[in-house]
Design an enzyme around this catalytic site. Structure first.
Site, PDB file in Angstrom:
ATOM      1  CB  CYS A  95       6.134  -1.450   7.279  1.00 31.61           C
ATOM      2  SG  CYS A  95       6.333  -1.285   5.501  1.00 31.61           S
ATOM      3  CG  HIS A 347       2.062   2.566   6.202  1.00 31.13           C
ATOM      4  ND1 HIS A 347       2.699   2.354   7.420  1.00 31.13           N
ATOM      5  CD2 HIS A 347       2.548   1.607   5.350  1.00 31.13           C
ATOM      6  CE1 HIS A 347       3.527   1.331   7.299  1.00 31.13           C
ATOM      7  NE2 HIS A 347       3.461   0.869   6.054  1.00 31.13           N
ATOM      8  CB  CYS A 378       2.566  -6.739   5.468  1.00 29.28           C
ATOM      9  SG  CYS A 378       1.992  -5.190   4.731  1.00 29.28           S
TER      10      CYS A 378
END
Length: 403
Positions: A95, A347, A378
């Site tokens: 991520c 995302h 995160c």
């Protein structure tokens, strides 16, 4: 952060984000074409930059295969029209891919090796679901280094609810609803559109143009959210309404030394102050931004009270709420994600870090009383990433979030 050169964020853009899968607007669009389109848009917005002055191109992707493989930074640079003399490479920190692209290029600039660099990320989760084709070492699981369900991000979010009873489903649902409402308000006010690069798309109906994010649900209500299924656990608390959707999209930024930016007449939207990455137990991946932020604050000799603007990636509402509770920040603090976040926007894994930065830069331009801002997220497999930025428009009089 000790450095030989001041690192500045010149500009950042992104494609509109699309819903992953066959019904999404990018189903017939290649992943590398998304990042190339974003890079072309970035270069067109900064015509004063001689293309041969770009020292390197770092592009992240989580699933580096197919049209997201073959050293994306290099192939995308060539396709975007940069000279063959400009090198490039690919990065993967799940991520935080784009965030790591930025900090890696920034490190080279601070060291004095580079003057100008391009950093970004792309994820086509419709073509390349997270973890597709991966072959985790069996010792991860057989030797109990990592719990098997730690590889499922939704399950790690449920574990945060377990660990912190104060993080209720109602709080998560309300945060998700507010994210949708804030994104809708930001679109209505024209806040988000200036940094979007339209993308030509093709479907059974013919050619079209992607001009806005596809996952927005501005009519979200608490009553509606209460009825959603909990896919990661029976009677759980994580739903599609309080988590980010699977998303396709690309982001890219232009970084430079402050001296090079001034020499070339480039804008300076933010100055990098410090950054930090940290590891936590993969089973509770969502708390990662807490130690990474503490690390970045310590490096900058700042406290959380010095931060006047927050762009926190909303992988899951509960993950953001755990961060806010740790630092004593209210769920609806106006400094936090004022234009909404990933629950509504989406995302696209490795692309999200630069979206946070682009939105923070735009807020800095509107808020000269804010000196420092934070972008944080995160990261899968138990990590967190944080970057602290300084507002070049800052004026000390009547300041907030200023040391």
């Amino acid at each position: 952060m000790a450095q030989g050169a001041e690192v500045v964020f010149v500009d950042g853009v992104r494609t509109p984000f699309g819903r992953a899968g066959e019904k999404g607007q990018y189903w017939n669009t290649r992943a590398d074409d998304l990042i190339v389109k974003a890079m072309i848009g970035l270069l067109e917005r900064n015509p004063g930059l001689p293309k041969d002055r770009v020292d390197d191109v770092a592009i992240a992707a989580t699933t580096q295969t197919g049209d997201q493989g073959l050293t994306l930074g290099r192939t995308a640079a060539i396709l975007a029209g940069l000279p063959l003399s400009v090198p490039g490479y690919a990065i993967d920190r799940m991520c935080a891919g784009a965030m790591t692209s930025v900090t890696t290029i920034a490190g080279a600039i601070a060291f004095g090796a580079y003057d100008v660099g391009i950093a970004g990320g792309v994820e086509h989760m419709g073509r390349h679901p997270m973890g597709a084709g991966a072959d985790p070492n069996p010792r991860f699981l057989s030797e109990k280094l990592v719990s098997p369900d730690a590889l499922n991000m939704g399950t790690t979010a449920e574990r945060l609810h377990d660990r912190f009873p104060s993080l209720t489903k109602e709080r998560s649902d309300r945060f998700g609803m507010l994210s949708q409402q804030r994104v809708a308000a930001a679109y209505a006010a024209g806040k988000i559109q200036p940094d979007l690069i339209p993308v030509a798309i093709r479907s059974e109906a013919g050619w079209g143009l992607a001009t806005e994010d596809e996952g927005m649900r501005p009519d979200t209500t608490m009553e509606g959210l209460a009825t959603l299924k909990t896919p990661f656990r029976p009677h759980g608390r994580v739903t599609a309404g309080n988590a980010s959707p699977l998303t396709d999209g690309a982001t890219v930024s232009l970084l430079a030394s402050q001296d090079a930016a001034k020499e070339l007449g480039l804008s300076i939207k933010m100055k990098m102050v410090s950054f930090g990455f940290a590891g936590v137990a993969p089973e509770v991946m969502g708390i990662g931004p807490i130690p990474s932020t503490e690390k970045a604050l310590k490096k900058a000799d700042l406290s959380i009270g010095d931060i006047g603007a927050f762009e926190l990636n909303e992988a899951f509402a509960v993950q953001v709420l755990s961060f806010l509770d740790h630092f004593g920040i209210d769920d609806e603090d106006p400094r936090v994600n004022p234009w909404g976040g990933a629950i509504a926007i989406g995302h696209p894994l490795a692309g999200s870090g630069v979206r946070l930065m682009t939105q923070l830069a735009a807020q800095f331009a509107e808020q000269p009383d804010v000196r420092y801002g934070l972008t944080a997220m995160c990261v899968g497999l138990g990590q967190g990433g944080s970057v602290i930025w300084e507002n070049p428009h800052y004026r000390a009089a009547g300041s907030k979030g200023a040391k």
